[in-house]
Design an enzyme around this catalytic site. Structure first.
Site, PDB file in Angstrom:
ATOM      1  CG  PHE A  53      -2.011  -0.928   1.369  1.00 28.74           C
ATOM      2  CD1 PHE A  53      -2.263  -1.846   0.077  1.00 28.74           C
ATOM      3  CD2 PHE A  53      -2.657  -1.374   2.475  1.00 28.74           C
ATOM      4  CE1 PHE A  53      -3.271  -2.663   0.371  1.00 28.74           C
ATOM      5  CE2 PHE A  53      -3.440  -2.584   2.600  1.00 28.74           C
ATOM      6  CZ  PHE A  53      -3.854  -3.014   1.446  1.00 28.74           C
ATOM      7  CB  CYS A  81       4.206   1.399  -4.974  1.00 21.76           C
ATOM      8  SG  CYS A  81       5.235   1.815  -6.570  1.00 21.76           S
ATOM      9  CG  ASN A 132       6.644   1.531  -0.163  1.00 23.88           C
ATOM     10  OD1 ASN A 132       7.350   2.074  -1.141  1.00 23.88           O
ATOM     11  ND2 ASN A 132       6.029   0.748  -0.655  1.00 23.88           N
ATOM     12  CB  THR A 133      10.000   5.146  -1.993  1.00 24.85           C
ATOM     13  OG1 THR A 133       8.951   4.651  -2.891  1.00 24.85           O
ATOM     14  CG2 THR A 133      11.062   3.923  -1.929  1.00 24.85           C
ATOM     15  CB  CYS A 142      27.376  29.489  18.027  1.00 27.36           C
ATOM     16  SG  CYS A 142      26.592  30.025  19.601  1.00 27.36           S
ATOM     17  CB  CYS A 178      32.021  19.325  16.381  1.00 32.88           C
ATOM     18  SG  CYS A 178      33.668  19.339  16.596  1.00 32.88           S
TER      19      CYS A 178
END
Lengths: 433, 448
Positions: free
Chosen positions: A136, A138, A203-204, A356, A391
């Site tokens: 469900f 893609c 998923n992607t 900073c 750092c």
């Protein structure tokens, strides 16, 4: 030697590393190579109805890279399996028979029609596979046809299809969720309500990898045009961890088993997903970048980590970090931390100072007695962790928590050691008085 | 002792080609990207401070990383118009790369010199539109004496700002030590002339070669005929060995040897001794010694009167010499050139030691056999050419930090100016800063 074996929904595998449903698990040849290399299981690349879909015959993948060309993010527009259903089913049967100790889960995607699901579920069960995963998620190609993430984005559809699967199949059902939504919990709750045995995620993510500035076309493109693809790889891990954590700590889904997916490249990534409650982890991009051999390094690292922490089995640390994930409004506002620079290991690049100074609270000075020297001034430090984060030298800037009784030089307030959060803060108009 | 085995053609043709090609191959695209990624983009970066021309090194490296070669070249050439040559000849190990913060944990600085070369080479390979456009003509004319690094940088800086420049040089080609004084393998190909062509392309610079101060024109004449004068003649004199060596053909100044080598396209025509002794401890000694080896000399020895740590050639240069089969000997000073009927046969050295900081001879001596002896014990400023009115300090022209001499309208820079370490990159800075100051003075005169 820790026991790396996993028992996920009764599906056993010698280690928790499964290949995700993707190109690496597309056919017998690849999957056998993966099992030979030591992968604990696979989720076979998604099966659909015949006739098979077709893929583009040009770039299907593209990568976001660091300067030395390490893959940070990866994207694809490949669709589900483009081979005949029967071919896949025959291969799944053969591979499972030859590798009985490995997990064989089959990913599925057919139209949102009860008959279509019933048909394919029976065929899959017949192969001897251990479980099914409902794709469900893609986000490209299939979603435009009303499948994949088009289902995953509608909780009612998730629930309905999950119910059909539980009705027509005895196999454990894993629902694979799409991250292309606003709140993953709705999708997970729907899967749970539909009777899902587990969810897998993420998923992607919908993505456009870039623009070819000479041709003024998006990248990757074929014949001058491209389409958004699914983004994955190390860059998506934080997004995946968040969604996993949301499901793991949600009252409606906290008992739902999770198979974690999203940029897992190292044993550490895997251990993090497990610590957030994932009983197995699925890997794709790392295998596509380095080959199947990496499973040896994943197992080695996970084993040594578990040994050094006294975890004999995966279950010993499964979900151990879930309780640490909270809503912002319950974080302890009385806790005060300050950055500390270790002068012995500081190489004096000065980045902490300039970031900073430019972007935070002007709490790090750049010279002392006319010499280059970087030092935190607690009267300005809000403990934001920016300097620690940028750092370049490991363990050189750290955060020190002020102890009860110490004065926060920035506010002049004595640290009490008591817990207090936003819900009771005087600046909160909604605070309980 | 058999002396004077000096002859040309000791090597096969392909060996000459290999020996006098690029000593250090340039970074390729991939290497440059990976190396660029190592730069931490430090705040107020120590490497910038360590560069005599103050190149914004983190910026040019960041621009390489971002595939912006033109931008990288701009950052380099804006601060150092001879940035391409300096990338090849700078002793980066004692300048920018010594200051790199990567030394702290890794003892391996970012390869700034190699990256600088990468950026400038890539830019010059496909330059596109000019980086610098000459300002409208100011009507002012400045004389620049000496077309070495100082003079070229000054001429370029002045021309950019719209002044006309007459650039005098005694040699047939422009470039000074870049053309005549640097080892061939450091500036392989015709790099010095390529750079000169690019510098001259700014326009407004008229070169007058073969013109020597004190012979063909005088400083007073220049002052009278120009709005300003910049002196960048370098060092014309070579220190003597202090032993009888006159008339011996096989005893030469290393600078002449290096110049001849650079100007001879066919290296197989250059005679070299089978055994060569180089006396001195600087970069010229190393360049001469290594090139002697590369011409086919079997035994090459650098003899330096003090200890290794006192050599002005850097550690990297010393190792380079040793890698090329040069023997380094310390604590010895020449006493006698030995010769026979066929010429030079060797050099007798007195062993030296430091006694409360002062160099003294121990009374012992040894002989190094040699067919050829190269003098590389330093060069001197020849004050006669510029006349007696100009003030000197330590034997060289005295200036303030802007390069102004005691004579109004006369600036000086490069090796002929007092102070500094005789580095190419310092000479460039002298020329660059003098051009800025000259421009400021001339503009004031124009507007004021």
């Amino acid at each position: 030697m820790a026991d790396l074996s996993a028992n996920f929904l009764g599906i056993k595998s010698p280690n928790p590393f499964w290949l995700a449903s993707a190109p690496p698990s597309d056919k017998e040849y690849n999957v056998v190579r993966a099992f030979e290399a030591g992968w604990g299981g696979v989720v076979w690349k998604t099966l659909g109805e015949d006739p098979p879909i077709v893929n583009v015959n040009g770039p299907r993948y593209a990568a976001l890279m660091s300067q030395d060309r390490r893959v940070i993010g990866f994207n694809n527009i490949e669709l589900i399996s483009d081979r005949p259903l029967r071919t896949n089913l025959d291969e799944i049967r053969r591979v499972k028979r030859a590798w009985p100790d490995r997990a064989m889960v089959v990913s599925l995607m057919v139209p949102v029609e009860e008959a279509a699901w019933k048909r394919i579920l029976l065929m899959v069960e017949d192969t001897g596979a251990d479980g099914i995963e409902l794709n469900f998620g893609c986000p490209h190609g299939m979603s435009e046809r009303g499948m994949g993430s088009a289902v995953g984005q509608v909780p009612e559809y998730i629930r309905r299809v999950t119910e059909w699967c539980k009705l027509y199949s005895r196999l454990p059902t894993i629902v694979k969720l799409t991250p292309n939504i606003t709140d993953i919990r709705y999708a997970a709750r729907a899967a749970h309500a539909g009777g899902a045995d587990a969810v897998s995620l993420i998923n992607t993510i919908n993505s456009v990898m870039g623009i070819d500035l000479d041709r003024m076309t998006m990248y990757p493109s074929i014949d001058g045009f491209g389409s958004h693809g699914g983004y994955c790889g190390p860059a998506v891990k934080p997004i995946a961890l968040n969604m996993v954590a949301e499901i793991a700590r949600d009252a409606g889904t906290r008992d739902l088993p999770i198979s974690g997916i999203g940029g897992i490249t190292t044993w550490r990534d895997a251990a993090e997903f497990i610590a957030l409650g994932c009983g197995t982890v699925q890997v794709c991009t790392a295998a596509m970048v380095y080959g199947f051999k990496i499973v040896e390094d994943l197992c080695s690292g996970l084993n040594n980590f578990m040994d050094s922490h006294g975890y004999a089995r995966i279950e010993d640390f499964l979900g151990r970090a879930v309780a640490s994930v909270k809503d912002w409004n319950v974080l302890n506002l009385n806790r005060v931390e300050k950055a500390v620079i270790n002068q012995d290991s500081c190489i004096q690049c000065g980045r902490c100072h300039v970031v900073c100074e430019d972007t935070s609270h002007q709490a790090i000075s750049a010279s002392k007695d006319g010499k280059r020297h970087f030092e935190v001034h607690e009267e300005d430090c809000v403990g934001c962790n920016l300097c620690v984060s940028i750092c370049p030298v490991p363990n050189t800037i750290s955060m020190r928590a002020l102890q009860p009784g110490e004065i926060d030089k920035r506010t002049g307030i004595e640290v009490s050691g008591d817990y207090a959060n936003w819900t009771t803060h005087r600046n909160n108009p909604a605070a309980a008085q | 002792m058999n002396g004077s085995d000096i002859r040309a053609g000791r090597l096969a043709d392909e060996e000459y080609a290999a020996n006098f090609g690029d000593a250090h191959p340039p970074l390729n695209y991939t290497q440059a990207l990976i190396e660029a990624d190592r730069c931490y983009y430090c705040h107020d970066a120590p490497c910038i401070t360590a560069c005599p021309t103050g190149i914004d090194i983190p910026s040019f490296i960041q621009r390489i990383a971002q595939d912006n070669i033109r931008g990288a070249a701009t950052a380099i050439l804006e601060a150092n118009p001879l940035g391409g040559l300096c990338a090849r000849v700078c002793p980066t190990e004692v300048l920018c790369e010594r200051a790199c913060v990567r030394n702290c944990n890794e003892s391996k600085p970012v390869e700034i010199g190699a990256l600088q070369r990468y950026a400038t080479d890539a830019y010059f390979a496909a330059p596109g539109a000019p980086l610098f456009i000459r300002a409208p003509d100011t009507g002012k004319v400045v004389a620049v004496v000496g077309a070495g690094p100082a003079g070229l940088a000054c001429a370029h800086g002045l021309a950019r700002r719209g002044h006309r420049v007459i650039l005098f040089d005694s040699r047939p080609k422009l470039g000074g030590l870049n053309e005549y004084g640097v080892a061939t393998y450091k500036t392989a190909g015709d790099y010095a002339q390529e750079e000169v062509r690019w510098l001259m392309s700014i326009g407004g610079i008229e070169a007058r070669n073969g013109q020597s101060l004190g012979r063909d024109f005088t400083l007073d004449g220049l002052i009278a005929e120009h709005d300003a004068v910049f002196l960048g003649m370098g060092l014309g004199g070579v220190n003597a060995l202090g032993v009888a060596d006159s008339g011996l053909e096989a005893v030469r100044d290393a600078v002449d040897f290096i110049a001849e080598l650079r100007q001879t396209p066919d290296k197989s025509r250059l005679p070299i001794g089978r055994r060569v002794v180089v006396i001195g401890g600087g970069m010229t000694a190393v360049d001469a010694a290594v090139q002697s080896r590369l011409l086919g000399a079997e035994q090459v020895t650098i003899v330096y009167r003090r200890g290794q740590e006192a050599m002005s050639a850097s550690k990297v240069e010393q190792r380079w010499a040793q890698t090329n089969g040069v023997t380094l000997r310390f604590w010895a000073t020449p006493k006698e050139i030995l010769s026979g009927a066929r010429g030079v046969t060797g050099v007798r050295f007195a062993i030296t030691e430091a006694v409360s900081g002062k160099l003294t001879e121990t009374g012992e001596s040894f002989i190094v056999e040699a067919d050829m002896v190269l003098r590389a014990i330093g060069q001197t400023y020849l004050p006669e050419a510029a006349g007696t009115r100009i003030a000197l300090k330590g034997g060289r022209i005295a200036t303030d930090e802007r390069g102004r001499t005691n004579l109004a309208g006369v600036w000086a820079g490069g090796d002929c100016r007092h102070g500094g370490r005789d580095l190419t990159v310092e000479a460039v800075e002298h020329g660059k800063c003098a051009a800025l100051d000259i421009d400021a003075v001339l503009s004031e005169a124009r507007h004021g």
